[in-house]
Design a protein around this motif. Structure first.
Motif, PDB file in Angstrom:
ATOM      1  N   UNK A 149       0.863  -1.177   0.000  1.00 33.96           N
ATOM      2  CA  UNK A 149       0.000   0.000   0.000  1.00 33.96           C
ATOM      3  C   UNK A 149       0.899   1.226   0.000  1.00 33.96           C
ATOM      4  N   UNK A 150       0.768   2.036  -1.057  1.00 36.87           N
ATOM      5  CA  UNK A 150       1.587   3.246  -1.135  1.00 36.87           C
ATOM      6  C   UNK A 150       0.714   4.486  -1.211  1.00 36.87           C
ATOM      7  N   UNK A 151      -0.556   4.325  -0.832  1.00 40.89           N
ATOM      8  CA  UNK A 151      -1.456   5.461  -0.826  1.00 40.89           C
ATOM      9  C   UNK A 151      -2.729   5.160  -1.579  1.00 40.89           C
ATOM     10  N   UNK A 152      -3.609   6.127  -1.500  1.00 41.23           N
ATOM     11  CA  UNK A 152      -4.950   5.951  -2.040  1.00 41.23           C
ATOM     12  C   UNK A 152      -4.948   5.587  -3.525  1.00 41.23           C
ATOM     13  N   UNK A 153      -3.946   6.051  -4.257  1.00 39.63           N
ATOM     14  CA  UNK A 153      -3.933   5.781  -5.700  1.00 39.63           C
ATOM     15  C   UNK A 153      -2.899   4.733  -6.085  1.00 39.63           C
ATOM     16  N   UNK A 154      -2.353   4.081  -5.087  1.00 42.02           N
ATOM     17  CA  UNK A 154      -1.281   3.107  -5.345  1.00 42.02           C
ATOM     18  C   UNK A 154      -1.447   1.915  -4.405  1.00 42.02           C
ATOM     19  N   UNK A 155      -2.464   1.085  -4.675  1.00 38.27           N
ATOM     20  CA  UNK A 155      -2.683  -0.008  -3.722  1.00 38.27           C
ATOM     21  C   UNK A 155      -3.359  -1.217  -4.348  1.00 38.27           C
ATOM     22  N   UNK A 156      -3.520  -2.227  -3.494  1.00 33.68           N
ATOM     23  CA  UNK A 156      -4.190  -3.476  -3.868  1.00 33.68           C
ATOM     24  C   UNK A 156      -3.587  -4.154  -5.092  1.00 33.68           C
ATOM     25  N   UNK A 157      -2.285  -4.337  -5.017  1.00 30.27           N
ATOM     26  CA  UNK A 157      -1.598  -5.025  -6.098  1.00 30.27           C
ATOM     27  C   UNK A 157      -1.696  -6.518  -5.853  1.00 30.27           C
ATOM     28  N   UNK A 158      -1.928  -7.252  -6.906  1.00 35.59           N
ATOM     29  CA  UNK A 158      -1.983  -8.702  -6.777  1.00 35.59           C
ATOM     30  C   UNK A 158      -1.123  -9.335  -7.847  1.00 35.59           C
ATOM     31  N   UNK A 166       6.756 -19.336 -11.491  1.00 36.56           N
ATOM     32  CA  UNK A 166       5.902 -20.155 -10.645  1.00 36.56           C
ATOM     33  C   UNK A 166       5.074 -19.214  -9.781  1.00 36.56           C
ATOM     34  N   UNK A 167       3.933 -18.844 -10.272  1.00 42.81           N
ATOM     35  CA  UNK A 167       3.137 -17.847  -9.555  1.00 42.81           C
ATOM     36  C   UNK A 167       2.442 -18.472  -8.350  1.00 42.81           C
ATOM     37  N   UNK A 168       2.412 -17.689  -7.277  1.00 44.09           N
ATOM     38  CA  UNK A 168       1.634 -18.141  -6.132  1.00 44.09           C
ATOM     39  C   UNK A 168       0.258 -17.525  -6.272  1.00 44.09           C
ATOM     40  N   UNK A 183      -3.305   4.509 -10.039  1.00 42.85           N
ATOM     41  CA  UNK A 183      -2.675   5.209 -11.161  1.00 42.85           C
ATOM     42  C   UNK A 183      -2.105   4.160 -12.128  1.00 42.85           C
ATOM     43  N   UNK A 184      -2.423   4.277 -13.403  1.00 44.96           N
ATOM     44  CA  UNK A 184      -2.049   3.197 -14.336  1.00 44.96           C
ATOM     45  C   UNK A 184      -0.596   3.214 -14.795  1.00 44.96           C
ATOM     46  N   UNK A 185       0.315   3.015 -13.843  1.00 40.61           N
ATOM     47  CA  UNK A 185       1.711   2.787 -14.234  1.00 40.61           C
ATOM     48  C   UNK A 185       1.791   1.392 -14.846  1.00 40.61           C
ATOM     49  N   UNK A 186       2.894   1.111 -15.491  1.00 42.64           N
ATOM     50  CA  UNK A 186       3.106  -0.222 -16.058  1.00 42.64           C
ATOM     51  C   UNK A 186       3.703  -1.105 -14.946  1.00 42.64           C
ATOM     52  N   UNK A 187       2.808  -1.756 -14.181  1.00 47.43           N
ATOM     53  CA  UNK A 187       3.259  -2.461 -12.982  1.00 47.43           C
ATOM     54  C   UNK A 187       3.762  -3.865 -13.250  1.00 47.43           C
ATOM     55  N   UNK A 188       4.711  -4.249 -12.415  1.00 43.37           N
ATOM     56  CA  UNK A 188       5.074  -5.665 -12.281  1.00 43.37           C
ATOM     57  C   UNK A 188       4.810  -5.953 -10.815  1.00 43.37           C
ATOM     58  N   UNK A 189       3.964  -6.923 -10.535  1.00 44.29           N
ATOM     59  CA  UNK A 189       3.646  -7.202  -9.133  1.00 44.29           C
ATOM     60  C   UNK A 189       4.390  -8.454  -8.688  1.00 44.29           C
ATOM     61  N   UNK A 190       5.195  -8.311  -7.656  1.00 43.97           N
ATOM     62  CA  UNK A 190       5.988  -9.445  -7.173  1.00 43.97           C
ATOM     63  C   UNK A 190       5.465  -9.893  -5.809  1.00 43.97           C
ATOM     64  N   UNK A 191       5.723 -11.151  -5.451  1.00 45.59           N
ATOM     65  CA  UNK A 191       5.256 -11.625  -4.134  1.00 45.59           C
ATOM     66  C   UNK A 191       6.194 -11.153  -3.024  1.00 45.59           C
ATOM     67  N   UNK A 192       5.610 -10.566  -1.991  1.00 42.69           N
ATOM     68  CA  UNK A 192       6.378 -10.011  -0.871  1.00 42.69           C
ATOM     69  C   UNK A 192       7.115 -11.127  -0.137  1.00 42.69           C
ATOM     70  N   UNK A 193       8.323 -10.835   0.246  1.00 42.45           N
ATOM     71  CA  UNK A 193       9.162 -11.779   1.012  1.00 42.45           C
ATOM     72  C   UNK A 193       9.546 -13.033   0.242  1.00 42.45           C
ATOM     73  N   UNK A 194       9.430 -13.011  -1.090  1.00 40.54           N
ATOM     74  CA  UNK A 194       9.839 -14.171  -1.893  1.00 40.54           C
ATOM     75  C   UNK A 194      10.931 -13.705  -2.861  1.00 40.54           C
TER      76      UNK A 194
END
Ligand code: PLP
Length: 431
Positions: A149-158, A166-168, A183-194
């Motif tokens: 969570x990085x703020x109201x416009x930067x959250x709920x990444x999955x 090997x996706x979890x 905000x529609x940045x070009x995201x790459x979402x990674x698993x935390x602590x992995x």
């Protein structure tokens, strides 16, 4: 349900306020994070660590405004400094010495912030840090983490299945809980602590990742501490591929004098802070390496412009500097965080001996109560504790956040621990 029904019956004036509020505000408010189902309590006054609601109930505040309220609801030192600042002009529309005083105090604590700029919220600071990183690298991709969570416009990444070798899969019940505007940045979402999965994702995108942004402890994502090896490894990976490593310390900065980065010995390229550093007023800041931050130096040809009417509001600057100099001191932070550690240990020991389906996670004075039951029972289990604690005069966040503040005494915390254990024991007896 019974706990909720009694909540409704106990709070007719709050309900009345809510009805009026929803005429102008969707959902009756302007902060989704503080909404309470079925309707929020309306607070008329705060003093020390107490909140008084419009129906006349008093609560000890264990939310502390989601960590920003570390000074308590009232503080004489802050009040006096703010009143003096107000008398010197509410908003001056010019630079003042207070601006550099606060900046230098922050820099002293966070040597990674060789230069910094102010903003008005943590969200804004993170948006500025990310866009700065993309501009600096000339790249497009932003790595974020699941549960971040990085703020109201930067959250709920999955994590999306096709992103990882090997996706979890994310937990079913975490999905679709809330809809958010991101905000529609070009995201790459990674698993935390992995680290292994994150590394392969970074390596597969080595030339396009411009920014990697992470909280050293997931805050809104459930107070899950970042593993030291993972965070240090990530710092190195960012260097290896030439991405800007951004540490979001908006919450965790209060876990030690130099934030979590000092404890872990990690130097980010950019760092963001907010919340309590404005002495109780709206605040955000981002800063880091000289070679990146000097792009904002107005004297330089091609300097990047960064405006913001209230970026250097004198009251905020004075309140922040006063807080850092006189209240948010190293011994005070250590004492508060140690009370938090003891509180978490005591509650968890009791849960364990009761075999209760609850656990508290977190670090120092920032903690989160979780119910370990599956599916919908999880929310119901949390709600029950939340409503029962309210009846006993203790205010935690409905999602389980428990955050301490300087206005509390050890006996306030002891009373809270006893109340949490009692509430859970009564529930066990019911089942
Ligand atoms: N980053 C983190 C880690 C946060 O916890 C928050 C707020 O809770 C933010 C950023 C956003 O800060 P603000 O609410 O001031 O925009």
């Amino acid at each position: 349900d019974e706990a909720r029904t009694s909540y409704v019956a106990r709070n007719p004036k709050s309900l009345e306020c809510f009805r009026r509020a929803e005429e102008s505000l969707p959902g009756g408010g302007t902060r989704s994070s503080i909404f309470i189902h079925p309707f929020p309590l309306f607070i008329s006054k705060g003093e020390g660590t107490s909140l008084l609601d419009v129906d006349g109930h008093e609560y000890l505040d264990f939310v502390s405004d989601f960590t920003s309220g570390i000074y308590g609801k009232t503080n004489k030192v802050l009040r006096d400094a703010i009143v003096t600042a107000l008398d010197n002009g509410i908003q001056l529309g010019a630079h003042t010495p207070f601006e550099s005083r606060l900046a230098s105090l922050i820099r002293h604590r966070f040597p990674s912030m060789e230069l910094l700029r102010f903003a008005n919220s943590g969200t804004e600071a993170n948006l500025l840090a990310i866009t700065t990183a993309l501009k600096f690298t000339g790249r497009t991709k932003v790595m974020v983490f699941e549960g971040g969570y990085h703020g109201s416009l930067l959250s709920h990444f999955e994590v999306k299945k096709d992103q990882l070798v090997e996706a979890e899969l994310v937990e079913e019940d975490r999905k679709n809980e809330v809809n958010v505007l991101t905000v529609p940045f070009d995201y790459l979402v990674a698993p935390y602590n992995d680290l292994a999965a994150t590394k392969s994702l970074i390596q597969a995108n080595a030339t396009s990742i411009g920014a990697i942004i992470i909280e050293p402890m997931l805050g809104a994502g459930g107070c899950i501490p970042g593993d030291a090896t993972f965070l240090r490894g990530l710092r190195q990976l960012a260097t290896d591929v030439g991405a800007v490593f951004i540490l979001d310390e908006v919450q965790t900065a209060r876990l030690g004098f130099g934030g979590r980065q000092k404890t872990l010995g990690i130097t980010p390229d950019l760092c963001t802070i907010g919340k309590f550093f404005g002495g109780g007023f709206a605040f955000g800041a981002f800063g880091g390496k000289l070679e990146i931050m000097q792009m904002f130096d107005s004297r330089r040809p091609g300097a990047v412009s960064h405006g913001g009417t209230f970026n250097n509001s004198p009251c905020t600057m004075v309140a922040g500097a006063t807080a850092l100099e006189q209240i948010l001191t190293e011994p005070a932070l250590e004492a508060l965080n140690s009370i938090g550690d003891d509180m978490r240990d005591s509650i968890n020991a009791a849960f364990k001996s009761l075999s209760a389906p609850y656990i508290v996670t977190g670090l120092g004075s920032i903690n989160q109560l979780h119910c370990t039951l599956p599916g919908k029972l999880k929310t119901a289990g949390l709600d029950l504790v939340f409503f029962r604690l309210l009846e006993r005069g203790y205010w935690i966040a409905q999602r389980g956040l428990i955050s301490l503040n300087f206005a509390m005494s050890q006996s306030d915390v002891d009373g809270f621990v006893t109340a949490v254990i009692k509430v859970v024991r009564e529930m066990q007896d019911l089942v």
